[in-house]
Design a protein around this motif. Structure first.
Motif, PDB file in Angstrom:
ATOM      1  N   VAL A  78       0.822  -1.217   0.000  1.00  0.00           N
ATOM      2  CA  VAL A  78       0.000   0.000   0.000  1.00  0.00           C
ATOM      3  C   VAL A  78       0.852   1.262   0.000  1.00  0.00           C
ATOM      4  O   VAL A  78       0.432   2.329  -0.460  1.00  0.00           O
ATOM      5  N   MET A 103       2.876   7.382  -4.653  1.00  0.00           N
ATOM      6  CA  MET A 103       2.813   7.654  -6.104  1.00  0.00           C
ATOM      7  C   MET A 103       2.406   9.082  -6.465  1.00  0.00           C
ATOM      8  O   MET A 103       2.910   9.621  -7.449  1.00  0.00           O
ATOM      9  N   PRO A 104       1.524   9.756  -5.670  1.00  0.00           N
ATOM     10  CA  PRO A 104       1.206  11.138  -6.063  1.00  0.00           C
ATOM     11  C   PRO A 104       2.434  12.063  -5.996  1.00  0.00           C
ATOM     12  O   PRO A 104       2.498  13.061  -6.697  1.00  0.00           O
ATOM     13  N   ALA A 114       0.716   3.339  -3.098  1.00  0.00           N
ATOM     14  CA  ALA A 114      -0.415   4.250  -3.300  1.00  0.00           C
ATOM     15  C   ALA A 114      -0.186   5.569  -2.568  1.00  0.00           C
ATOM     16  O   ALA A 114      -0.600   6.640  -3.024  1.00  0.00           O
ATOM     17  N   ILE A 115       0.491   5.459  -1.423  1.00  0.00           N
ATOM     18  CA  ILE A 115       0.752   6.664  -0.626  1.00  0.00           C
ATOM     19  C   ILE A 115       1.789   7.550  -1.310  1.00  0.00           C
ATOM     20  O   ILE A 115       1.673   8.772  -1.316  1.00  0.00           O
TER      21      ILE A 115
END
Lengths: 471, 471
Positions: free
Chosen positions: B334, B340-341, B337-338
């Motif tokens: 996970v 990638m931005p 997801a944290i």
């Protein structure tokens, strides 16, 4: 510069205008090749006939287009035939590079022929020693004039003014004034108005040249002068002076010292440059770049862009930590990780639209206390309408994509919240920064993005956590 | 306008300048309150003394600051004392609102007193019927002049030109010319140069007023005129004309028809407005907003901002589908997801820095084939340096945060790739759009963001999939 010399220069510049530029506005490649060959061959005849006689701005474009070592060689070859004014038309880095390679004596000789505003423009970038050495070689009055202009703060009207002007006493007649201009050799190269002063150089008024030409010889200038003429204090910031020019459609304006004595004249051509620079500054700052120029080196450019990236990195970590709050939810519903950039990104786009309008309106003084409230209400309305519109659109697509109506509902709600927050951030952040005396163009984007990213992630993931974890 | 009238107006405007504006450049609230009360009380004396005598741009600011219904009431109350020129200083929406509420006869009467460029500016926004009705009420020569200007395409030099000018034959002496100007009543309100024409109105040359004043009476104007004077074809786009003004520091320039006959004069004050508008356009387009004005309604504004948001939404879904390729990896790690931005966002910031510089340099013609390659290499270097710098920074923080060295290594590599891609996209996309004849300011941002988002997500998640799934 002699009469004939000037006329030749102007005619040549204009005849050649079609010649040296290609369709797209860049300098023609074959002309560049010829100049390059002439520099290599030390072909002085060609250079004097085809380069030295270009208009200063054309010469500036040419200098920017050729290679760095060709620039130095060209200026050296031309010697006294090189019009130093062209240096006011090139990037600062190129100007410094050329000036550093010229002997101070040659600069001093050339500076004497320039208008004082151009001379100051070149001198102000030099280091203290070189500047003093050049000034020391100038005639006394010239030196005093330039030093006075250089003593005013950077970007002030005093720095940009021209110290050559025509001033006459109020009791002179129009006839006397015309006769004086016919006989006097030492007039500015061009001018559009003359000033009326008392014996202590205190500014009394201004007369436009067309007014002089329409008036009978025996009339006294004091009867046709305009009394107040937006005298510009020499200390005034050039941007403020430019606003006066724009507001009152001025062509030139008197610059006065603290005792209201006339010290120079600010002309529209310099003001146009200021207007361009200011508009460019806002655009560059909104894009996160500072005063960089195309001729800056890789290292200079990297360094100048680091601060903005660093601040943005900080806000990126803040949004990442918002996401990390919902680790458990994402682990269960991976669709959230796929969709969350849409919520944040659309908020960012909507926010930057509002912010752009606000920053520009503040810069042009179109946004003030009288309409701020009305504009804020409008932006709130726009945020809601577009939030509903795009929220429903995204919600429908997401529901179909993941075959899950609840995901569609969640993202619709989150989009609505974030696009409304984006509108509010886009209008209030620049206004608050402006009130606080900061330049909204510099820092608004970082704050707006921080708000739209965190609001986007928090609202979408938070709603999802509440929905999936409680159901 | 009579001599005394003009002088009074100018003096009053300047004396009041300090009066009607507050420190921040907005109109003083107490002045607004007094005007509001005067409008409500129909206090004509106050309005004539304090409002009718303002400078046109001050009156324009005042009109923008008061309420919509007050605007109509004010213009009605002032009647013939209202200076229609003020309407050239307000937003288009406000101008139309006021003009629609005025009887055509009143507009026709007032238009006759305006300079032709101001008259055209007001007439061009009206619908065909109203415009014809107003034109029909004007004297013949006036009507012909205005119609000729209105026949030129929108945003052309012919639309912006003033049809009043001073023109003399080449064989006149300076003395004759001065005597003519002293006797002739019907001269333009202000002018800085006169034109020399042959009997068919063909332009022969230009003489600046200062040149006339320095020359003896018996000299013929043909000997002091400059031959080529950047005559501007009436069909030329105003932006191109503005570039000529900037390049050659012009104050005014002759506008000629297809037969090189003089039809008008373009002056620097109109050109300054064009320069402002063009710079503003680039800034607004980069921010994803079009020609909107602060006075536009909520619905108009929403609608004008939808296209940009819609295009961006499309690219947002493209990046979302890139993420969805790696669903399985995200489910297991996970942290991806944290983080990638951050990769996508930092690429976006770096890309928009390069893009801003490129778009601006293209607009000012500073970037062309001669330096494009050098600038591209510089941007590649900047992308690499800042990619390494921020990649290592982010990698270190990520490794510490998630206690996982491999995550740090992966994000460092992905950041480096994306920031390099951002630099390349930021320079090539605007250049390609420009080459293709599109305006790079309008659409560059969408493409650049699409590339930095997809590259960011793909490189980070792709590398992670390869690393975690194969180990």
């Amino acid at each position: 510069m002699t009469e004939t010399g000037e006329e030749t220069r102007i005619r040549t510049a204009q005849d050649d205008a079609a010649d040296i530029y290609a369709e797209d506005g860049s300098i023609r490649s074959d002309f560049l090749a010829m100049v390059g060959a002439a520099i290599a061959d030390r072909d002085l005849l060609f250079l004097r006939q085809n380069v030295a006689r270009l208009h200063e701005s054309e010469l500036g474009d040419l200098i920017e287009a050729i290679q760095p070592d060709q620039r130095i060689a060209l200026v050296r070859l031309l010697g006294d035939d090189f019009d130093l004014t062209a240096l006011t038309e090139v990037d600062e880095a190129i100007r410094l590079q050329i000036v550093e390679h010229l002997p101070n004596a040659q600069i001093a000789a050339a500076i004497g022929d320039l208008d004082s505003d151009d001379a100051v423009y070149i001198l102000e970038d030099l280091d203290h020693e070189d500047r003093e050495e050049i000034l020391a070689q100038l005639p006394f009055t010239e030196r005093v004039r330039l030093r006075r202009a250089l003593d005013y703060p950077e970007s002030s009207a005093g720095r940009r003014m021209q110290t050559e002007f025509v001033a006459v006493p109020p009791f002179w007649t129009v006839g006397q004034t015309i006769d004086y201009m016919r006989d006097e050799e030492d007039l500015p190269e061009t001018f559009t108005q003359i000033f009326v002063i008392d014996p202590t150089f205190k500014l009394l008024g201004t007369v436009d040249l067309d007014r002089i030409l329409r008036t009978k010889r025996q009339v006294k200038v004091e009867t046709i002068m305009r009394e107040t003429t937006h005298p510009i204090p020499a200390e005034m910031d050039q941007e403020e002076a430019a606003q006066l020019f724009e507001q009152y459609d001025l062509l030139s304006a008197a610059v006065v010292d603290e005792n209201e004595r006339l010290v120079g004249v600010l002309t529209i051509d310099d003001v146009v440059d200021v207007i361009q620079e200011e508009a460019e500054e806002d655009l560059m700052r909104l894009g996160g770049v500072g005063d960089e120029e195309l001729s800056d080196s890789v290292v200079e450019t990297s360094r100048s862009r680091v601060p903005w990236l660093a601040v943005n990195l900080f806000t990126a970590f803040v949004s990442a930590s918002v996401i990390s709050l919902f680790e458990a939810t994402i682990e269960q519903v991976v669709a959230l990780a796929i969709l969350m950039p849409i919520v944040a990104g659309m908020g960012g786009n909507a926010g930057s639209q509002t912010m752009t309008v606000t920053v520009r309106a503040l810069a042009t003084r179109n946004l003030d206390i009288h309409n701020a409230w009305r504009v804020a209400r409008r932006e709130a309305g726009v945020g809601l309408i577009n939030g509903v519109l795009f929220g429903c659109l995204v919600g429908t697509v997401a529901a179909l994509w993941f075959q899950d109506v609840s995901i569609g509902g969640l993202i619709t709600t989150a989009m609505l919240i974030n696009m409304f927050a984006a509108a509010m951030a886009g209008i209030t952040i620049p206004i608050l920064l402006h009130r606080a005396g900061a330049d909204p163009a510099v820092s608004s984007a970082v704050f707006v993005t921080a708000i739209t990213d965190t609001t986007g992630f928090f609202s979408f993931l938070g709603l999802a956590t509440w929905w999936f974890m409680s159901s």
